[in-house]
Design an enzyme around this catalytic site. Structure first.
Site, PDB file in Angstrom:
ATOM      1  CB  CYS A 296      -2.106   4.691   4.222  1.00  0.00           C
ATOM      2  SG  CYS A 296      -3.501   4.008   3.317  1.00  0.00           S
ATOM      3  CB  SER A 297       0.365   0.738   6.202  1.00  0.00           C
ATOM      4  OG  SER A 297      -0.200   1.487   7.239  1.00  0.00           O
ATOM      5  CB  CYS A 298      -4.578  -0.689   2.762  1.00  0.00           C
ATOM      6  SG  CYS A 298      -5.237   0.975   2.686  1.00  0.00           S
TER       7      CYS A 298
ATOM      8  CB  CYS B  29      -0.922   0.001   1.214  1.00  0.00           C
ATOM      9  SG  CYS B  29      -1.867   1.526   1.353  1.00  0.00           S
TER      10      CYS B  29
END
Lengths: 87, 216, 124
Positions: free
Chosen positions: B124-126, B121
């Site tokens: 962000c950090s999905c 991701c």
């Protein structure tokens, strides 16, 4: 034959989910995902209109040109319809 | 086991997942910790959440782990009809196995002898947290988010995975509402193994595409 | 400096391609750090508040991301993951009128009096 699309090059400020490295790049629709509320409105606590979302597949050559590790490798990303131009 | 933890006067040991516990209740109170306490208390006083809900939510997150994904992968390895359902609707297939994944929209991508898939991701950090639990620290780093899309093969080699040029690498950037799980290829020499034993071969990183299943 | 940049410089203007700090795909970066930690209780509570409040409709994940993005790159470099998430959850709760800054500030002051560690201060 898969549908060809290009990611718009626009750059409005604020919360958007179309990554910069894909702007202006051409790919093909891998699959439609249905409609989801527009994150550009949700981000500000607004009522959000549903927008069609697609998985778009790009070749690494299209994104990175000569910098690609292997031209035929691919990258898939989810892009909202309002960021896509149909070719 | 003894575990040296600077700044602490007693032994925190290792967590069940084998990682050091993070400095916690006995470290000096910070601004952000005070904010968490204050926000939680105000939310409780205003009737928005209850202490039981907070505790239950923490328990639910703690119960989610890569073992859930490993069970899904092992089922797919053993049951072709399940695998077909998993690839066509990942969320429904996980729910069918009884996992509480909330509103997760899961797309499962299959590794084959020709294709290696990798998840990132960049914005962000999905991560499929309601199936696999919280993401590993490296998944959230600037280095991974920056490099996985432009030099995935090099990053994979740094993680010990050498994808030959004869195979296609497919990177999946979780930019919007979907979350992704890699269905690793079943290792050779596992024909006699049952689902439970197979699940033991499936690592967290193999389901992100940054590792391969263990060999039997 | 090219002539366009020079003229911007001379009249104090600036320009940008609009790319924001969090939009990291394809940027240069070093090796991926592999260290891992489990989370502290207070961090799990931040996560729980985030999940519960978004589940109850007080904000969306996009509202949180927007707050995180607007906090800027300095915050990404200097604050831990859950410190940033706490700030983002709080920002959204304040914007939604769930509590006021006065209520928050007053309570945080009270909490500071309870003790020197999270363990001592965590329950009112």
């Amino acid at each position: 034959m898969a549908e060809r699309v290009r990611v718009k090059t626009m750059s409005p400020p604020g919360h958007v989910r179309a990554p910069h490295y894909l702007r202006g790049k051409t790919g093909e629709i891998e699959r439609p995902l249905g409609a989801y509320k527009n994150p550009e409105q949700l981000a500000y606590g607004l009522d959000a209109a549903p927008k069609e979302l697609f998985r778009v597949r790009f070749t690494m050559a299209e994104i990175w040109g000569d910098r690609a590790e292997r031209a035929e490798d691919t990258l898939d990303a989810e892009i909202y319809a309002h960021w896509l131009e149909r070719l | 086991m003894p575990h040296d933890h600077p700044g602490h006067d007693h032994d925190h040991g290792l967590s069940p997942s084998g990682h050091p516990f993070r400095a916690d209740n006995d470290a000096p109170l910070t601004y952000w910790q005070r904010m968490e306490i204050a926000a939680r208390e105000l939310l409780i006083e205003k009737g928005i959440v209850t202490p039981a809900e907070v505790a239950a939510q923490i328990d639910a997150m703690d119960a989610r782990s890569p073992a859930n994904g490993a069970a899904v992968v092992a089922r797919a390895w053993c049951d072709p009809a399940f695998k077909a359902r998993l690839l066509s609707n990942g969320s429904d297939a996980c729910r069918e196995m009884g996992f509480d994944i909330g509103a997760l929209h899961l797309v499962v991508v299959e590794n084959t002898e020709d294709v290696h898939n990798l998840i990132v991701c960049t914005l962000c950090s999905c991560y499929p947290r309601t199936l696999l639990g919280l993401p590993p620290d490296w998944y959230k780093t600037r280095a991974y988010r920056s490099r996985a899309v432009i030099e995935p093969r090099k990053v994979l080699r740094e993680f010990g995975v050498d994808v030959p040029d004869s195979m296609t690498v497919r990177v999946h950037d979780s930019t919007a509402d979907m979350r992704y799980l890699v269905l690793p290829a079943r290792p050779a020499g596992t024909d006699g193994m049952d689902e439970t034993a197979l699940a033991g071969l499936v690592t967290r990183d193999s389901m992100i595409g940054m590792g391969l299943p263990k060999q039997p | 400096m090219d002539s366009a940049a020079a003229s911007f410089y001379l009249c104090g203007m600036s320009d940008t391609d609009g790319r924001r700090w969090h939009d990291m795909g394809g940027r240069d970066a070093g090796p991926v750090p592999k260290g891992e930690h489990d989370f502290a209780l207070w961090e799990k509570r931040v996560d729980a508040l985030m999940m519960l409040c978004s589940g109850k409709g007080f904000f969306t994940v996009d509202g949180l991301r927007r707050a995180l993005e607007d906090m800027g790159e300095d915050a990404f470099e200097t604050m831990t993951y859950y410190e940033r998430w706490m700030a983002a959850v709080n920002q959204n709760l304040v914007e939604q009128g769930v509590y006021t800054l006065e209520e928050l500030g007053t309570r945080m002051e009270e909490i500071a009096q309870r003790g020197d560690s999270y363990g001592e201060a965590q329950d009112g």
